[in-house]
Structure formats: C-alpha cells, structure tokens
Design a protein around this motif. Structure first.
Motif, short mmCIF file in Angstrom:
data_model
loop_
_atom_site.label_atom_id
_atom_site.label_comp_id
_atom_site.label_asym_id
_atom_site.label_seq_id
_atom_site.Cartn_x
_atom_site.Cartn_y
_atom_site.Cartn_z
N GLY A 454 11.23 2.56 5.73
CA GLY A 454 12.37 3.47 5.67
C GLY A 454 11.90 4.90 5.78
O GLY A 454 10.84 5.18 6.35
N PRO A 455 12.64 5.85 5.25
CA PRO A 455 12.24 7.26 5.31
C PRO A 455 10.93 7.49 4.56
O PRO A 455 10.61 6.78 3.60
N GLY A 456 10.18 8.47 5.00
CA GLY A 456 8.93 8.81 4.31
C GLY A 456 9.19 9.56 3.03
O GLY A 456 10.28 10.07 2.77
N LYS A 457 8.13 9.64 2.23
CA LYS A 457 8.24 10.33 0.95
C LYS A 457 8.47 11.82 1.13
O LYS A 457 9.14 12.46 0.33
N GLY A 458 7.93 12.38 2.20
CA GLY A 458 8.03 13.82 2.38
C GLY A 458 6.91 14.53 1.65
O GLY A 458 6.03 13.91 1.03
N PHE A 459 6.92 15.86 1.71
CA PHE A 459 5.82 16.65 1.16
C PHE A 459 6.36 17.74 0.25
O PHE A 459 7.38 18.37 0.55
N VAL A 460 5.65 17.94 -0.84
CA VAL A 460 5.87 19.14 -1.66
C VAL A 460 4.93 20.23 -1.18
O VAL A 460 5.33 21.37 -0.98
N SER A 478 -6.66 3.09 1.19
CA SER A 478 -5.42 2.92 1.92
C SER A 478 -5.77 2.79 3.41
O SER A 478 -6.95 2.81 3.79
N THR A 479 -4.76 2.63 4.23
CA THR A 479 -4.96 2.53 5.67
C THR A 479 -4.08 3.57 6.36
O THR A 479 -3.13 4.09 5.78
N LEU A 480 -4.42 3.85 7.61
CA LEU A 480 -3.60 4.79 8.36
C LEU A 480 -2.18 4.27 8.53
O LEU A 480 -1.22 5.05 8.52
N GLU A 481 -2.03 2.97 8.67
CA GLU A 481 -0.70 2.39 8.80
C GLU A 481 0.11 2.62 7.53
O GLU A 481 1.29 3.00 7.59
N GLU A 482 -0.49 2.40 6.38
CA GLU A 482 0.20 2.59 5.11
C GLU A 482 0.56 4.06 4.90
O GLU A 482 1.67 4.39 4.46
N GLU A 483 -0.35 4.96 5.21
CA GLU A 483 -0.09 6.39 5.01
C GLU A 483 1.02 6.88 5.93
O GLU A 483 1.87 7.68 5.52
N ALA A 484 1.03 6.42 7.18
CA ALA A 484 2.08 6.84 8.11
C ALA A 484 3.45 6.37 7.62
O ALA A 484 4.43 7.11 7.67
N ALA A 485 3.50 5.13 7.13
CA ALA A 485 4.77 4.59 6.66
C ALA A 485 5.25 5.30 5.40
O ALA A 485 6.44 5.61 5.25
N THR A 490 6.94 6.45 9.65
CA THR A 490 6.70 6.08 11.04
C THR A 490 5.76 4.89 11.13
O THR A 490 5.06 4.54 10.18
N ASP A 491 5.73 4.28 12.31
CA ASP A 491 4.83 3.15 12.59
C ASP A 491 3.56 3.71 13.22
O ASP A 491 3.60 4.37 14.27
#
Length: 540
Positions: A454-460, A478-485, A490-491
């Motif tokens: 779904g939507p990303g967490k966003g950034f403070v 972690s993995t790049l896939e997990e961090e992007a999601a 995004t995928d």
C-alpha cells in the motif's frame, strides 16, 4: 513486655474492617475491581454475555450512529479518511512471492511466474473498463478502499465473488452492504443461524443469507426487501464465494462491530459543545451593540397602572419616532448621533469561545485519536507542539498498528479474491504451470502467496531515514524490496526496470544517481569506486 521485632500484631476482623471504612474503602472482595461496596463502583455492574449477545442486539444502532458521525462530524470523517488513505491508498496491490521451496520448483521459475502473474493482475485490476467490479463502478484498488472504509465504520467488509461469462476475465467482485446480511424473514437468532450467517457444529460460517434489497431503500424495491438469497461460503474445489472480514476479538463472535463504537459518545459531546460555542460566537458577532432604556420595571408598572398602558405606549411611540428620523447634527460635515433622552449604548460581551473550550476539545480529540489508533497531531492537523523526535516516535507507533491492520485486511479480504482470480487464470491457460508441477488445488496457497503493498510510510527527515534504510540493507537486516515497499510503497523490481531504461537514456559520461555507492549515501566520498563507475559509464 517488649514485642519481638518479628512478631506480627494480631488485629481483629472488626478493627480491620473499621480501618478500611475509615479509609473510605469497604472491602468485600479480594479484588477492588470486583467489590460492590466501594462507592465509585457500586453502580457499575456490567454483565458477562456471549460475544453475539453483546454485539447483535445493538449492532444496527451503533452502525447508524457511526455512519451519522462520519457524514456530519469533521473529526470522524477526517480520521476515517486518514486511515483508509494510509492503509489502502490509491494502488493497493499484491507482490507475489510463490513458495518455490514448498512447491519443489526453482527460484528462476519463481521469478518468471511472479512477473507473469503480476503483469496480468495489473491489466485486470487497473482496467479502465472496470470489469473486475460486478457493478463496473470501481477499479480493484478502489473496491478495496471502499471495503476497508466499510469495515472501519460498520465493523465488517463483505464481498460476493461473481462469475460473468461474457467478460474478458470472468471473476469479479461485488461489495455488499452489511445491512443486507440478516436472518431470513427477520427470524430471531438461534444456535445455528445468527446475524444472517449459518454456523456449523464446529463454529464455521458455512453460508450467508442476503436480503435482496435494503428495507429502507424505497417503494421500487419493496418486494425484493422481503426476499433472501442463500450463498455458500465456498464453491467447488474450495473457490471462495463470500468474503466476510471483521475483527474477531472473542471466541464465538459471528459479526463485527464498528471501530468507532468506543468513541461515539465523546465525538457527539464534542460536536454538540462546538456547535453551541459557534452559535454563541455568531450571536455575539451579530449583536455587537444595543440601546438601553432608563425605565425599570417599577416605572413601567406605574405607567400601566395610571394610564391603562397608554403612557407606556406613548413613550415607546415617541422613542420609535425619534430613532426613525434623522436624529443627528453635523459638525464640519461629520454626523454626530444623538440618543433619546435617558437612553444609553450597551456593548455585547464577546468573550467567545469560552476560555476552556480549546482545552476541552484537545482532551476529547486525544481520546478519539487513541480510539482510532492515530496521533492527536494527525487527527487535529496540529503540529505546533511537535518536534522531530516526537513526530518520529508517533509515526513508528502508528505505523505499527496500520501495518498490522493492512496485513490482516489483506489476508482476510483481498487474498481470497486474488486466489479466485489466479484459479481462473491457471485453469484457462493464461498462466501455465511447468511440466511436473504440483497440483494447483493441493498447493493453492503456495502458488498464490503474496505480500500486499500500500502507501509508503513517508519521511519525517528524508536524509536521515534514507541513510538508515541503506544501513539496514548493508547490514543484512532488510532488503531493497522491503525498503522500497515500506518507505515509498513501490515495487523494487519495477523501480529497477525504470532505472535501467533511464541509465540507457543518460548522456555519455553522465552518471545516474543510482550508480552512486551506498558508501556515498552514508556520507562517504565514494573515492576510486565512484571514479571507476564514471569511467565505465563513459566507455559504455
């Protein structure tokens, strides 16, 4: 005789009870929470009931009040909208992760299968012709958002899987209003039929009874409002036919209850108080000034008694005539207003809203925000007293709850729909399984294993959080896939494909930002590795 230091003094029961009474506690139970003699709890006597006995009798009233608040109360509407946007968003989609180890297949097959299935799902879910919706009104992501909103307000989301022969993809979803799920002919609940749901001996919901029209929709559906249709939970081979998602908090619970139920009273109190304060402020603004007459009650009584009221009427007539005329003089072109003899100008006190209104509203909204599982700052859009540390802590805490709800809703509502769609794709030959692959129905969950994005967490603080993300990947946490999601929703595979095409389109000798090393992202210079990357790009 001196008492030993280890000797325990013996106190009579009467003296002990008297001491408690002196302290204001008349204990009649080992637990104060169970004591009926305590003044503060003497009238607090809730009953222990079964889950359905608690929920079903008052569910319709709770639902109606929750709907009304979301329609007419800005705080309730905003809180619901924020959660739906954060949990589901505009593009809720599956990230396929077939369990190739359980299937005895290869990782290479898994990657090819993932790409093929996700490509077909995107074409199906985002089709502007809206064939995935039985009513052809929404895309799949929009249907998921509507279903989650219904779950949040009414406590449950219900969907029926239909089969439409003349559509490109025959599997489609029909969202159902929870009001339509009810016992046929309004029958009373019983052991095997409660809230419109047939229940097996093991407590399994095996069939659902749907009223064919809403009882309060109108005269044009009057006949259908008294017809019910029974739909089994599953069809042949276990294909889902009815999807019913709700938060089950106790064993034996059949239907869900609105998530707003604990805060309905406080929302209504705040809404009423705010309306009264606003009305008072408007009245004060409109009635800025008034004219005070010098006549008191005694003078009016005297004028009525002496002249039968004629004296008072003559006085009021003279005042009205005076104010109806141009009763001012001009000095140097400026008009100076005059009053009738004895009258005075009075000003309305404009001390509104009340001094304690802001504190009261803040306290109520904090309670409401806690009930919704979000922060006060998010609900009130008030960031005036928030710094980076508190905002970051609030985001982590709230995101943990939203992530849990997203996973629960995805597995309980979205995944059955996805599995039914995948079944059609495999059986129709649109998605082929390799020779010797395990039987699809026996390993259906393994083939359809997904993680929903779904939507990303966003950034403070984007810089700090991007650096922390790179460090987690570098340390294998972690993995790049997990961090992007998680961060951007995004995928990663789609991102890399787009970056690859961007690299090919870059001018000769120009380095794409993606080619910067993690060391540079973490604050290092990159050194010789960065120079090598530039030379490689130039040579290519």
């Amino acid at each position: 005789m001196a008492r030993s230091l280890t000797e325990v003094p013996i106190v009579s029961r009467r003296a002990w009870a008297g001491g408690l009474r002196d302290a204001g506690i008349n204990a009649s139970s080992p637990y104060a929470a169970a004591d009926t003699a305590i003044d503060t709890l003497s009238g607090y006597l809730p009953e222990n009931r079964s889950p359905d006995a608690e929920i079903l009798p008052g569910r319709n009233r709770v639902t109606a009040r929750a709907r009304d608040l979301v329609r007419n109360n800005g705080w309730a509407a905003g809180g619901v909208a924020k959660e739906v946007d954060s949990v589901i968003g505009s593009n809720f989609r599956p990230l396929l992760k077939p369990d190739w180890r359980a299937l005895g297949l290869s990782a290479e097959w898994s990657r090819e299968f993932k790409e093929q299935v996700e490509a077909r799902w995107r074409s199906y879910a985002d089709d502007p012709r809206l064939f995935a919706d039985t009513t052809r009104a929404q895309t799949v992501s929009q249907m998921f958002g509507t279903a989650y909103r219904t779950y949040l307000i009414e406590g449950e989301a219900i969907g029926v899987l239909n089969w439409r022969r003349f559509r490109p993809t025959k599997t489609c979803l029909r969202l159902v209003d929870p009001d339509l799920l009810s016992n046929p002919n309004g029958a009373a609940d019983e052991a095997r039929l409660r809230g419109g749901i047939e229940i097996s001996r093991d407590g399994v919901a095996r069939a659902f009874h749907f009223r064919q029209a809403h009882p309060h929709q109108g005269y044009f559906d009057a006949a259908d409002a008294f017809r019910w249709k029974r739909i089994a939970r599953e069809g042949r081979n276990g294909r889902p036919q009815v999807i019913h998602f709700f938060d089950k908090v106790r064993d034996g619970q059949t239907r869900g209850i609105s998530r707003l139920a604990p805060i309905v009273e406080k929302l209504k109190m705040e809404d009423h108080y705010a309306r009264v304060e606003l009305q008072a402020a408007v009245i004060n603004a409109v009635l800025a000034a008034f004219i005070k007459s010098p006549m008191g009650p005694e003078v009016i009584d005297e004028m009525f008694s002496e002249g039968g009221g004629e004296g008072f009427l003559n006085y009021q007539g003279a005042r009205g005539q005076f104010y109806g005329q141009s009763n001012g003089i001009r000095v140097g072109g400026a008009r100076v207003s005059t009053l009738y003899p004895g009258d005075e100008i009075g000003m309305v006190n404009t001390a509104r809203p009340a001094a304690q209104f802001a504190d009261f509203e803040s306290a109520v909204l904090r309670n409401v925000a806690s009930g919704l599982g979000i922060s006060y700052e998010q609900l009130a859009s008030d960031w005036s007293k928030t710094n980076y540390s508190s905002a970051r802590a609030a985001m982590i805490e709230i995101w943990r709850g939203w992530t849990a709800r997203r996973a629960s809703f995805a597995q309980g509502f979205c995944q059955p729909f996805f599995m039914a769609w995948l079944e059609e794709q495999v059986l129709d030959g649109h998605i082929a399984l390799p020779a010797g692959a395990p039987d699809f129905y026996e390993h259906w969950p393994a083939y359809a294993r997904t993680k929903w994005i779904g939507p990303g967490k966003g950034f403070v603080d984007p810089v700090k959080e991007a650096q922390a993300s790179a460090m987690r990947v570098a340390l294998g946490l972690s993995t790049l896939e997990e961090e992007a999601a998680e961060l951007t929703g995004t995928d990663y595979a789609d991102n890399m494909e787009q970056i690859r095409s961007e690299m090919e389109a870059m001018p000769e000798g120009t380095l794409h930002p993606m080619q910067e090393s993690f060391a540079k992202l973490l604050g290092n210079t990159g050194g010789a590795a960065l120079d090598d990357a530039r030379r490689t790009t130039s040579e290519d």
